[in-house]
Design a protein around this motif. Structure first.
Motif, PDB file in Angstrom:
ATOM      1  N   THR A 265      12.465   1.291  -0.183  1.00 18.73           N
ATOM      2  CA  THR A 265      11.326   0.608   0.426  1.00 18.73           C
ATOM      3  C   THR A 265      10.301   1.572   1.007  1.00 18.73           C
ATOM      4  O   THR A 265       9.101   1.466   0.726  1.00 18.73           O
ATOM      5  N   ARG A 266      10.766   2.497   1.844  1.00 17.52           N
ATOM      6  CA  ARG A 266       9.831   3.427   2.478  1.00 17.52           C
ATOM      7  C   ARG A 266       9.142   4.318   1.441  1.00 17.52           C
ATOM      8  O   ARG A 266       7.937   4.570   1.523  1.00 17.52           O
ATOM      9  N   LEU A 267       9.900   4.795   0.468  1.00 18.57           N
ATOM     10  CA  LEU A 267       9.346   5.671  -0.561  1.00 18.57           C
ATOM     11  C   LEU A 267       8.312   4.937  -1.402  1.00 18.57           C
ATOM     12  O   LEU A 267       7.236   5.476  -1.699  1.00 18.57           O
ATOM     13  N   VAL A 268       8.618   3.712  -1.783  1.00 14.67           N
ATOM     14  CA  VAL A 268       7.699   2.916  -2.613  1.00 14.67           C
ATOM     15  C   VAL A 268       6.435   2.558  -1.840  1.00 14.67           C
ATOM     16  O   VAL A 268       5.343   2.490  -2.409  1.00 14.67           O
ATOM     17  N   ALA A 269       6.576   2.341  -0.536  1.00 16.52           N
ATOM     18  CA  ALA A 269       5.425   1.936   0.276  1.00 16.52           C
ATOM     19  C   ALA A 269       4.339   3.008   0.304  1.00 16.52           C
ATOM     20  O   ALA A 269       3.149   2.681   0.423  1.00 16.52           O
ATOM     21  N   ILE A 270       4.723   4.292   0.176  1.00 15.44           N
ATOM     22  CA  ILE A 270       3.744   5.379   0.289  1.00 15.44           C
ATOM     23  C   ILE A 270       2.680   5.317  -0.814  1.00 15.44           C
ATOM     24  O   ILE A 270       1.480   5.262  -0.507  1.00 15.44           O
ATOM     25  N   PRO A 271       3.049   5.346  -2.119  1.00 13.74           N
ATOM     26  CA  PRO A 271       1.992   5.270  -3.139  1.00 13.74           C
ATOM     27  C   PRO A 271       1.241   3.945  -3.116  1.00 13.74           C
ATOM     28  O   PRO A 271       0.057   3.900  -3.472  1.00 13.74           O
ATOM     29  N   MET A 272       1.922   2.872  -2.683  1.00 10.86           N
ATOM     30  CA  MET A 272       1.232   1.588  -2.605  1.00 10.86           C
ATOM     31  C   MET A 272       0.173   1.604  -1.504  1.00 10.86           C
ATOM     32  O   MET A 272      -0.914   1.038  -1.671  1.00 10.86           O
ATOM     33  N   MET A 273       0.485   2.240  -0.381  1.00  5.86           N
ATOM     34  CA  MET A 273      -0.516   2.366   0.687  1.00  5.86           C
ATOM     35  C   MET A 273      -1.703   3.198   0.209  1.00  5.86           C
ATOM     36  O   MET A 273      -2.859   2.885   0.511  1.00  5.86           O
ATOM     37  N   ILE A 274      -1.418   4.264  -0.545  1.00  5.14           N
ATOM     38  CA  ILE A 274      -2.498   5.089  -1.096  1.00  5.14           C
ATOM     39  C   ILE A 274      -3.374   4.264  -2.029  1.00  5.14           C
ATOM     40  O   ILE A 274      -4.606   4.343  -2.001  1.00  5.14           O
ATOM     41  N   THR A 275      -2.721   3.427  -2.863  1.00  8.00           N
ATOM     42  CA  THR A 275      -3.465   2.556  -3.779  1.00  8.00           C
ATOM     43  C   THR A 275      -4.382   1.604  -3.012  1.00  8.00           C
ATOM     44  O   THR A 275      -5.537   1.387  -3.392  1.00  8.00           O
ATOM     45  N   MET A 276      -3.869   1.049  -1.906  1.00  3.36           N
ATOM     46  CA  MET A 276      -4.679   0.140  -1.094  1.00  3.36           C
ATOM     47  C   MET A 276      -5.860   0.869  -0.461  1.00  3.36           C
ATOM     48  O   MET A 276      -6.979   0.336  -0.397  1.00  3.36           O
TER      49      MET A 276
ATOM     50  N   ALA B 283      -7.175  -5.968   0.914  1.00  2.00           N
ATOM     51  CA  ALA B 283      -6.582  -4.647   0.747  1.00  2.00           C
ATOM     52  C   ALA B 283      -6.110  -4.093   2.089  1.00  2.00           C
ATOM     53  O   ALA B 283      -5.047  -3.466   2.173  1.00  2.00           O
ATOM     54  N   SER B 284      -6.889  -4.334   3.153  1.00  2.00           N
ATOM     55  CA  SER B 284      -6.499  -3.875   4.491  1.00  2.00           C
ATOM     56  C   SER B 284      -5.238  -4.584   4.956  1.00  2.00           C
ATOM     57  O   SER B 284      -4.341  -3.964   5.558  1.00  2.00           O
ATOM     58  N   THR B 285      -5.167  -5.878   4.707  1.00  2.00           N
ATOM     59  CA  THR B 285      -3.995  -6.659   5.106  1.00  2.00           C
ATOM     60  C   THR B 285      -2.745  -6.164   4.399  1.00  2.00           C
ATOM     61  O   THR B 285      -1.688  -5.983   5.018  1.00  2.00           O
ATOM     62  N   TYR B 286      -2.857  -5.921   3.100  1.00  2.00           N
ATOM     63  CA  TYR B 286      -1.704  -5.422   2.343  1.00  2.00           C
ATOM     64  C   TYR B 286      -1.306  -4.028   2.818  1.00  2.00           C
ATOM     65  O   TYR B 286      -0.113  -3.705   2.870  1.00  2.00           O
ATOM     66  N   PHE B 287      -2.305  -3.206   3.162  1.00  2.00           N
ATOM     67  CA  PHE B 287      -1.999  -1.870   3.680  1.00  2.00           C
ATOM     68  C   PHE B 287      -1.192  -1.961   4.979  1.00  2.00           C
ATOM     69  O   PHE B 287      -0.201  -1.236   5.152  1.00  2.00           O
ATOM     70  N   VAL B 288      -1.606  -2.835   5.878  1.00  2.00           N
ATOM     71  CA  VAL B 288      -0.893  -2.996   7.150  1.00  2.00           C
ATOM     72  C   VAL B 288       0.540  -3.464   6.900  1.00  2.00           C
ATOM     73  O   VAL B 288       1.493  -2.966   7.519  1.00  2.00           O
ATOM     74  N   MET B 289       0.718  -4.418   6.004  1.00  2.00           N
ATOM     75  CA  MET B 289       2.054  -4.925   5.692  1.00  2.00           C
ATOM     76  C   MET B 289       2.940  -3.825   5.105  1.00  2.00           C
ATOM     77  O   MET B 289       4.117  -3.687   5.460  1.00  2.00           O
TER      78      MET B 289
END
Length: 211
Positions: free
Chosen positions: A89-100, A173-179
């Motif tokens: 979860t934590r590892l996957v969240a990093i590139p997804m946050m960058i994408t957002m 995009a901001s909401t998804y980044f926060v989540m």
């Protein structure tokens, strides 16, 4: 009175602690279809996605557009499934946050905050950036409704809901980044993610080696 507040705070803390895993599970379930759909859309239209990523006139003008398109598509689609099961979860969240973040600052930033134009919102004037296109959204919507009322079947077209103007601001995009940031900070959740059980197993293996 003070003791009552302390007791109430203790009860609330215990309840919140017990429900913490459920809240993280709900975040993961919410994000999964949103991100998977975005990734699937890019995967099935990879050439046009890369063209939009790279074109400086009508797109984003990014370098290595095909590489960027593949990375974004794979991250969103396959990462969404990993999030659903709470694996890495934590590892996957990093590139997804960058994408957002990339989406926020390259696609949506100039349109202000709102994703959907709302004439009644205090952000409807294009707050964040005074974009004339954003500020004109209420007029655009009124003009569209007027044209439909005169030339179209507006009652049929609006039977399931009113028309809106896509403002395309940074709101979603901001909401998804926060989540995603919450998931990065707290992980997939106790008892409700593969990460939790994998961590428990690794701890057991480490204890066996020490003994």
């Amino acid at each position: 009175m003070v003791s009552l507040i302390v007791r109430l705070n203790t009860v609330l803390n215990q309840a919140a602690g017990g429900a913490g895993g459920i809240s993280l599970l709900l975040l993961r379930i919410y994000l999964m279809p949103v991100l998977a759909q975005a990734g699937w859309q890019k995967l099935t239209n990879l050439d046009s996605t890369a063209d939009w990523f790279g074109n400086p006139d009508y797109g984003l003008g990014l370098p290595l557009p095909m590489v960027m398109a593949v990375l974004a598509a794979v991250t969103e689609f396959f990462g969404a499934w990993l999030l659903l099961f709470g694996l890495g979860t934590r590892l996957v969240a990093i590139p997804m946050m960058i994408t957002m973040l990339v989406a926020m600052f390259t696609v949506h930033w100039n349109n202000g905050w709102l994703a959907i134009a709302d004439a009644n919102s205090w952000l409807a004037d294009g707050t964040l950036l005074l974009n004339e296109s954003v500020m004109a959204s209420p007029e655009k919507l009124a003009a569209a409704k007027s044209l439909l009322a005169e030339h179209g079947h507006i009652d049929w077209l609006t039977a399931s809901g009113n028309f809106v103007i896509l403002n395309n601001g940074i709101e979603f995009a901001s909401t998804y980044f926060v989540m995603l940031f919450v998931l990065f900070c707290f992980g997939g959740g106790r008892y409700v993610s593969i990460d939790y059980y994998l961590h428990q197993w690794l701890r057991q293996q480490a204890s066996k080696k020490k003994s």
